[in-house]
Write a protein that holds these residues in place. Structure first.
Motif, mmCIF file in Angstrom:
data_model
loop_
_atom_site.group_PDB
_atom_site.id
_atom_site.type_symbol
_atom_site.label_atom_id
_atom_site.label_comp_id
_atom_site.label_asym_id
_atom_site.label_seq_id
_atom_site.Cartn_x
_atom_site.Cartn_y
_atom_site.Cartn_z
ATOM 1 N N VAL A 287 0.813 -1.222 0.080
ATOM 2 C CA VAL A 287 -0.095 0.132 0.034
ATOM 3 C C VAL A 287 0.951 1.276 0.051
ATOM 4 C CG1 VAL A 287 -1.876 1.369 1.195
ATOM 5 C CG2 VAL A 287 -1.886 -1.166 1.226
ATOM 6 N N SER A 288 0.513 2.158 -0.839
ATOM 7 C CA SER A 288 1.549 3.392 -0.948
ATOM 8 C C SER A 288 0.964 4.768 -1.361
ATOM 9 C CB SER A 288 2.604 3.068 -1.943
ATOM 10 O OG SER A 288 3.565 4.270 -2.178
ATOM 11 N N TRP A 289 1.255 5.627 -0.947
ATOM 12 C CA TRP A 289 1.244 7.111 -1.372
ATOM 13 C C TRP A 289 2.056 7.503 -1.778
ATOM 14 C CZ3 TRP A 289 3.747 10.607 1.401
ATOM 15 C CH2 TRP A 289 4.163 10.466 2.680
ATOM 16 N N LEU A 290 3.212 7.054 -1.695
ATOM 17 C CA LEU A 290 4.659 7.877 -1.961
ATOM 18 C C LEU A 290 4.652 8.462 -3.474
ATOM 19 C CD1 LEU A 290 7.130 5.635 -0.134
ATOM 20 C CD2 LEU A 290 5.942 7.513 0.466
ATOM 21 N N PRO A 291 5.150 9.652 -3.682
ATOM 22 C CA PRO A 291 5.202 9.869 -5.131
ATOM 23 C C PRO A 291 6.173 9.172 -6.125
ATOM 24 C CG PRO A 291 6.503 11.463 -3.698
ATOM 25 C CD PRO A 291 5.724 10.530 -2.911
ATOM 26 N N THR B 2 -1.220 -9.586 4.273
ATOM 27 C CA THR B 2 -0.426 -8.764 5.168
ATOM 28 C C THR B 2 0.257 -7.672 4.179
ATOM 29 O OG1 THR B 2 1.443 -10.313 4.500
ATOM 30 C CG2 THR B 2 0.234 -10.771 6.620
ATOM 31 N N VAL B 3 0.532 -6.730 4.843
ATOM 32 C CA VAL B 3 0.718 -5.403 4.287
ATOM 33 C C VAL B 3 2.091 -4.911 4.347
ATOM 34 C CG1 VAL B 3 0.145 -2.942 4.270
ATOM 35 C CG2 VAL B 3 -1.664 -4.807 4.408
ATOM 36 N N ILE B 4 2.816 -4.461 3.348
ATOM 37 C CA ILE B 4 4.049 -3.718 3.433
ATOM 38 C C ILE B 4 3.612 -2.343 2.684
ATOM 39 C CG2 ILE B 4 6.323 -3.768 2.442
ATOM 40 C CD1 ILE B 4 6.358 -6.597 1.909
ATOM 41 N N SER B 5 4.187 -1.433 3.704
ATOM 42 C CA SER B 5 3.681 0.046 3.307
ATOM 43 C C SER B 5 4.866 0.951 4.016
ATOM 44 C CB SER B 5 2.324 0.501 3.864
ATOM 45 O OG SER B 5 2.143 1.716 3.224
ATOM 46 N N TYR B 6 5.373 1.815 3.175
ATOM 47 C CA TYR B 6 6.552 2.514 3.766
ATOM 48 C C TYR B 6 5.832 4.057 3.833
ATOM 49 C CZ TYR B 6 10.903 0.422 3.658
ATOM 50 O OH TYR B 6 12.073 -0.084 4.192
ATOM 51 N N SER B 7 6.779 4.796 4.488
ATOM 52 C CA SER B 7 6.465 6.142 4.589
ATOM 53 C C SER B 7 7.688 7.141 5.276
ATOM 54 C CB SER B 7 5.190 6.516 5.445
ATOM 55 O OG SER B 7 5.163 7.938 5.855
ATOM 56 N N PRO B 8 8.012 8.063 5.111
ATOM 57 C CA PRO B 8 8.914 8.949 5.831
ATOM 58 C C PRO B 8 8.222 9.225 7.137
ATOM 59 C CG PRO B 8 8.578 10.098 3.683
ATOM 60 C CD PRO B 8 7.819 9.019 3.869
ATOM 61 N N THR B 9 9.212 9.681 7.945
ATOM 62 C CA THR B 9 8.578 9.887 9.700
ATOM 63 C C THR B 9 7.585 10.895 9.728
ATOM 64 O OG1 THR B 9 11.096 9.801 10.407
ATOM 65 C CG2 THR B 9 9.307 10.798 11.920
ATOM 66 N N PHE B 10 7.309 11.765 8.585
ATOM 67 C CA PHE B 10 6.289 12.757 8.731
ATOM 68 C C PHE B 10 5.053 12.228 8.507
ATOM 69 C CE2 PHE B 10 7.071 13.479 4.197
ATOM 70 C CZ PHE B 10 5.756 13.558 3.571
ATOM 71 N N ARG C 59 2.206 -5.878 8.324
ATOM 72 C CA ARG C 59 3.381 -6.635 8.535
ATOM 73 C C ARG C 59 4.871 -5.673 8.784
ATOM 74 N NH1 ARG C 59 7.405 -9.923 6.355
ATOM 75 N NH2 ARG C 59 7.170 -9.417 4.310
ATOM 76 N N LEU C 60 4.904 -4.880 7.585
ATOM 77 C CA LEU C 60 6.227 -4.192 7.661
ATOM 78 C C LEU C 60 5.720 -2.765 7.313
ATOM 79 C CD1 LEU C 60 8.553 -6.389 5.195
ATOM 80 C CD2 LEU C 60 8.516 -6.222 7.784
ATOM 81 N N ALA C 61 6.079 -2.023 8.588
ATOM 82 C CA ALA C 61 5.867 -0.475 8.343
ATOM 83 C C ALA C 61 7.332 0.233 8.128
ATOM 84 C CB ALA C 61 5.138 0.090 9.688
#
Length: 575
Positions: free
Chosen positions: A220-224, A270-278, A303-305
């Motif tokens: 799952v992603s919202w990253l540009p 299960t979900v892998i999703s990344y984000s910067p701290t903000f 599963r992986l944030a």
């Protein structure tokens, strides 16, 4: 209306973990299965299902059109990287045609129309494309930038309406350049990172192995897609590793960040999703006024944030755990990592399940002395960013190039098959950071028992009376005051009249009241003095003044240059 059904998490197609020769081969294989991309609207509702098979079909048609227009091997094709089917098909269409796609940013990261045109123009000049393709709604700005550089420009609807006659496609070699990625350097002197097919696929293999990708995983992603973490980590990686993925646009996340968590909650598997701290910070702040998070969210499947792209703040991550623990989120899901575009993306990844680990480092030790894990009187919390990614080697080196022992801070160097070929048409900058097959990342850190700890950027360091200060810490102190937020503050060093170095802080101020500006300035001075133990120059500047990099990050170096040259004019405030 028929309800849309997302592409499945599970598939009978045997998973291959980026073991392909080229990106085109990776999509060919993914298209033989049922997985794919899924695009959601601002409220998190599924709006478009795009199987890898359909992406491949559209990409091939795009390649035929490009070839019919005279596009050849190694021609650069600049593309506005809007999250959606159009960019996805154009990117892989360029790959099939043997051209180099060059993702360019959307206007959401910039202050206004002229600023965005200027940014596009600078990057178009740098990559020298044969064509510039953009969404129809950006025609005025994209057209202006293209005209400034004498580049042929077309909107992608016009491209899609052209006839597509099937022709033989050029053969790609794994060692050929695949695409150009603009790194987070100065927007005035952009660096086009040239990445080969072999380099990107090696890095994507490191992702899948480092994250221990499972059959139950979806992303799952919202990253540009114009930033390396969004493009490589959450678009190319899911194709090369055949992972169904759910997207929302970055600008929609900014408006409704909790929709990101809604999509995760409704995911099948299960979900892998990344984000910067903000990203974690804004969600924790947004939910603070609400209750019953367990009634809305189900985050036990996360599963992986992942966390990367900026300095990881352990207090922010703890706030997220506190806010969403009742919804099933586990602190051990956090996956810190470290990377940069010059290494394609990943340099280090935390082993899954270990979560965030912090060492407390004395401020006095940031000048290169031995690190202690006992809590000192004044300390920094430094986050463990994991172990070297597969096939990557990390070294910490001193000022004379010597390799430093564990727990000694120095420059971070790395070596591996996924390093960039070069900065496009910039031999001087390439030689400055690529030495004997090793990349000088420009970051400072230390190793400890095989783990890498990143403490900041060498070029941003502020040195006062022999002590090192990181601008992120000064900016963070100001951000804790009411009314200020991340991105409003830039800290850097200047030379005082007596010749000493001292910090200067530019703060974007929205109030028009002179007395209020003066009060805020003094409040900031006192806050920095109490937290950092030093005096500083504080200047209040208009909103949207602070410059950004191509990926939307604050550019302290450019802010400093503009301030000293008079290009940034602070508000006049009576003493």
């Amino acid at each position: 209306m028929t309800e849309l059904i997302p592409t499945p998490t599970y598939d009978d197609l045997p998973r291959r973990l980026s073991d392909f020769g080229t990106l085109g081969e990776a999509l060919d294989y993914a298209a033989s299965g049922k997985r794919g991309l899924n695009f959601h609207d601002a409220r998190g509702k599924l709006a478009r299902v795009y199987p890898f098979s359909e992406l491949r079909e559209d990409a091939l048609k795009t390649a035929y059109r490009l070839l019919a227009m005279g596009i050849g091997k190694e021609d650069r094709i600049a593309l506005v990287a809007e999250t959606g089917t159009e960019f996805a098909a154009l990117f892989f269409g360029c790959i099939y045609a043997g051209a180099w796609p060059v993702p360019l940013p959307l206007p959401t990261s910039f202050g206004g129309k002229e600023s965005y045109i200027d940014q596009l123009s600078v990057q178009l000049k740098s990559c020298d494309p044969k064509m510039f393709i953009y969404p129809p709604e950006l025609e005025e700005m994209a057209g202006a930038a293209a005209a400034q550089n004498n580049v042929k420009a077309m909107d992608w609807v016009s491209i899609a309406q052209m006839d597509a006659q099937a022709v033989d496609l050029p053969t790609a070699d794994p060692q050929e350049i695949c695409y150009l990625q603009y790194s987070s350097g100065s927007t005035r002197f952009p660096h086009g990172v040239a990445v080969t097919h072999h380099a990107v696929l090696n890095n994507l293999s490191a992702h899948s192995h480092g994250m221990e990708v499972q059959d139950s995983d979806r992303c799952v992603s919202w990253l540009p897609w114009y930033h390396d973490m969004g493009l490589v980590g959450c678009f190319l990686s899911v194709v090369a590793n055949q992972v169904s993925t759910d997207y929302m646009k970055t600008e929609e996340f900014a408006r409704r960040p909790l929709a990101w968590l809604d999509i995760i909650s409704s995911a099948d598997g299960t979900v892998i999703s990344y984000s910067p701290t903000f990203g974690y910070d804004i969600c924790a702040r947004r939910i603070s006024s609400q209750s019953h998070v367990a009634d809305r969210f189900s985050l036990d499947k996360w599963r992986l944030a992942g966390n990367g792209a900026d300095m990881i703040r352990p207090d922010v991550m703890q706030n997220f755990v506190d806010a969403f623990g009742d919804a099933g989120f586990k602190a051990t899901s956090f996956l810190p990592s470290y990377g940069l575009a010059e290494a394609t993306l990943a340099v280090s990844i935390m082993p899954p399940g270990e979560g965030i680990k912090v060492e407390l480092v004395a401020e006095s030790e940031l000048s290169g002395q031995a690190v202690t894990t006992d809590k000192p009187e004044k300390y920094r919390a430094v986050v463990n960013c994991g172990k070297a990614a597969k096939d990557m080697t990390i070294e910490i080196r001193g000022n004379n190039g010597e390799i430093l022992a564990d727990k000694i801070i120095g420059k971070v160097w790395c070596h591996g098959p996924s390093l960039m070929r070069e900065y496009f048409r910039d031999e001087e900058s390439t030689k400055a950071c690529l030495v004997d097959g090793w990349l000088d990342t420009g970051d400072m850190g230390y190793m400890s028992n095989g783990y890498i700890f990143i403490v900041g950027r060498a070029k941003d360091m502020i040195i006062i009376n022999g002590k090192n200060y990181w601008p992120q810490d000064i900016e963070w102190a100001v951000e804790q005051l009411p009314g200020f937020k991340s991105g409003d503050i830039a800290a850097f060093s200047i030379t005082a009249q007596n010749g000493d170095e001292m910090p200067a802080i530019l703060v974007q101020c929205r109030t028009t009241d002179q007395a209020e500006r003066a009060r805020l300035r003094e409040q900031i001075r006192e806050k920095v003095r109490s937290v950092m133990g030093m005096s500083c120059v504080v200047e209040m500047v208009p909103p949207r003044t602070l410059p950004r990099t191509s990926s939307g990050k604050l550019s302290r170096a450019k802010a400093r240059s503009m301030y000293l040259s008079g290009d940034i004019i602070p508000y006049a405030i009576a003493a």
